[in-house]
Design an enzyme around this catalytic site. Structure first.
Site, mmCIF file in Angstrom:
data_model
loop_
_atom_site.group_PDB
_atom_site.id
_atom_site.type_symbol
_atom_site.label_atom_id
_atom_site.label_comp_id
_atom_site.label_asym_id
_atom_site.label_seq_id
_atom_site.Cartn_x
_atom_site.Cartn_y
_atom_site.Cartn_z
ATOM 1 N N GLU A 208 -8.575 5.949 3.045
ATOM 2 C CA GLU A 208 -7.879 6.850 3.962
ATOM 3 C C GLU A 208 -7.273 8.006 3.172
ATOM 4 O O GLU A 208 -6.793 7.821 2.047
ATOM 5 C CB GLU A 208 -6.776 6.102 4.708
ATOM 6 C CG GLU A 208 -7.280 5.078 5.697
ATOM 7 C CD GLU A 208 -6.138 4.317 6.339
ATOM 8 O OE1 GLU A 208 -6.002 4.371 7.569
ATOM 9 O OE2 GLU A 208 -5.376 3.672 5.602
ATOM 10 N N ASP B 227 -5.838 -5.613 9.406
ATOM 11 C CA ASP B 227 -6.166 -4.808 8.235
ATOM 12 C C ASP B 227 -7.665 -4.820 7.947
ATOM 13 O O ASP B 227 -8.225 -3.814 7.512
ATOM 14 C CB ASP B 227 -5.388 -5.311 7.021
ATOM 15 C CG ASP B 227 -3.892 -5.091 7.169
ATOM 16 O OD1 ASP B 227 -3.512 -4.130 7.864
ATOM 17 O OD2 ASP B 227 -3.105 -5.877 6.609
ATOM 18 N N ASP C 136 -8.513 -0.514 2.931
ATOM 19 C CA ASP C 136 -7.287 -0.185 3.668
ATOM 20 C C ASP C 136 -6.101 -0.555 2.786
ATOM 21 O O ASP C 136 -5.918 -1.731 2.438
ATOM 22 C CB ASP C 136 -7.231 -0.944 4.992
ATOM 23 C CG ASP C 136 -5.955 -0.654 5.769
ATOM 24 O OD1 ASP C 136 -5.688 0.533 6.026
ATOM 25 O OD2 ASP C 136 -5.230 -1.611 6.081
#
Length: 415
Positions: free
Chosen positions: A267, A363, A183
């Site tokens: 992502e 996170d 992340d």
């Protein structure tokens, strides 16, 4: 496998002048070729590399200064322009400004370039019209030279060799059953699903204060003045160190992640769209422009896209698979019960599920969701975001003459 090797050049005064001349000529050829392509597009016509290269030969007779640069260097500039126009559109390619563009040119014939090591710390290469140029031998070449690119960064010139190492990407990772989700954040550069926080400061407190003073000084100086040029050079020295630290940290992080994991999940972030300005127009001004400007600077300072590029580059040597998954709801989903609620994220760091009460670092929870999304690959080899492919070859499928849908509608049991 093609890899790059970058070294710092130690040029003589005459060689520095020649390199600057080559860069200026390449910039002029780029801008002239781009303007020609735009004029053709305005007339609904098309222009590509072949006719422009032919016209370049004719232009050398009319403008003798074009012959100061090697011909294949100018041809490579037109090839780069052609590729950029095909990828981004003729009107999506930018001009090369004298004030903002760093001089760069490429010699494509690597077999005609000789590279020698002349000492423990020094090497030299023979380049067309430049002769022998010395560079710091900081690492071995490790392959056959395919092309050479010369660029200027700040006050220094660098040479980059594209070499063929002869290595191939492994078909299987050394640890095939390992995977990690990453992340990318603003507070911390990268957080893994294993709970690791990867971050480092790129600029020191003293450098930040000096950079701010230099930028304030630059704002008070006249454009084009000699004093402003000295100030800009000092600013470039500071920002150059920051840029090198960012690139080095991204490369180290990518090397560590790819060496320890067969699958790295990120992502799918569109950094350019995310950092677009929010100031709007005069008729429709933006909202919270200052806050958005600060967020954009923080995102760009971390180097999200640079990490993705570094991971793909490092994955070639380890056989790691880099997977991109949709970023929607990864920070709002509970990893334990899969409940989605934006109220579960109490703050930047705290996550408490409103359904099951699971608590974790926000996170880390998002990184675990990213990893799970990347591992949710169906047996048909997709991520479930598009139509799945057929697992059974068409030649082995037999037509039975039955219509299962019609049989179900009629109440006939389908075996």
């Amino acid at each position: 496998m093609l890899q790059g090797r970058r070294y710092r050049l130690e040029l003589t005064d005459d060689q520095s002048v020649l390199c600057q001349t080559f860069g200026d000529i390449c910039r002029s050829v780029w801008n002239t070729g781009l303007e020609q392509r735009r004029e053709y597009r305005r007339r609904s016509a098309w222009m590509n590399y072949v006719p422009q290269a032919a016209e370049l030969a004719d232009a050398k007779r009319e403008f003798p200064w074009l012959a100061d640069a090697p011909s294949h260097v100018l041809q490579q500039t037109l090839r780069d322009l052609d590729r950029a126009c095909r990828d981004h559109g003729t009107f999506g390619v930018r001009w090369r400004s004298k004030a903002r563009w760093s001089p760069s040119f490429r010699f494509p014939a690597g077999n005609l370039i000789t590279v020698e090591r002349i000492g423990r710390k020094w090497g030299r290469a023979k380049l067309p019209k430049l002769g022998w140029v010395r560079f710091r031998w900081s690492r071995p070449l490790g392959g056959v030279v395919r092309s050479v690119t010369v660029t200027r960064q700040g006050a220094h010139w660098f040479v980059s060799f594209l070499v063929e190492t002869g290595a191939a990407t492994p078909e299987r990772h050394a640890m095939p059953d390992t995977a990690v989700g990453v992340d990318r954040g603003v507070k911390t550069f990268a957080i893994t699903s294993n709970g690791e926080f990867l971050d480092r400061p790129y600029v020191t407190t003293g450098e930040a204060a000096r950079l701010r003073r230099l930028q304030q000084k630059q704002a008070r100086q006249n454009r084009g003045s000699a004093r402003r040029a000295v100030t800009v050079q000092a600013i470039n020295a500071v920002t150059g160190r920051v840029r090198n630290r960012r690139a080095d940290f991204c490369a180290q992080t990518a090397a560590t992640l790819t060496a320890m994991n067969a699958v790295v999940v990120l992502e799918d972030l569109r950094t350019r769209n995310m950092t677009a300005s929010a100031r709007g127009t005069v008729e429709q001004p933006g909202v919270n422009v200052a806050q958005k400007r600060g967020l954009n600077r923080a995102v760009l300072d971390k180097g999200w896209h640079m990490l993705e590029l570094a991971l793909r580059n490092a994955a070639r040597t380890t056989g790691t698979q880099v997977v991109l998954v949709p970023a929607a709801y990864t920070s709002q989903t509970c990893h334990e019960c899969k409940h989605v609620d934006p109220n579960s994220r109490k703050s930047q760091a705290d996550f408490e599920c409103t359904a099951c009460g699971h608590t974790a670092h926000a996170d880390v929870n998002a990184a675990k969701n990213i990893k799970a999304a990347g591992q949710a690959v169906s047996g048909r080899g997709d991520l479930g975001v598009t139509r799945s492919v057929k697992r059974q070859p068409p030649a082995t499928r037999k037509r039975t003459g039955r219509n299962p849908r019609a049989e179900r509608a009629a109440g006939v049991p389908v075996l």
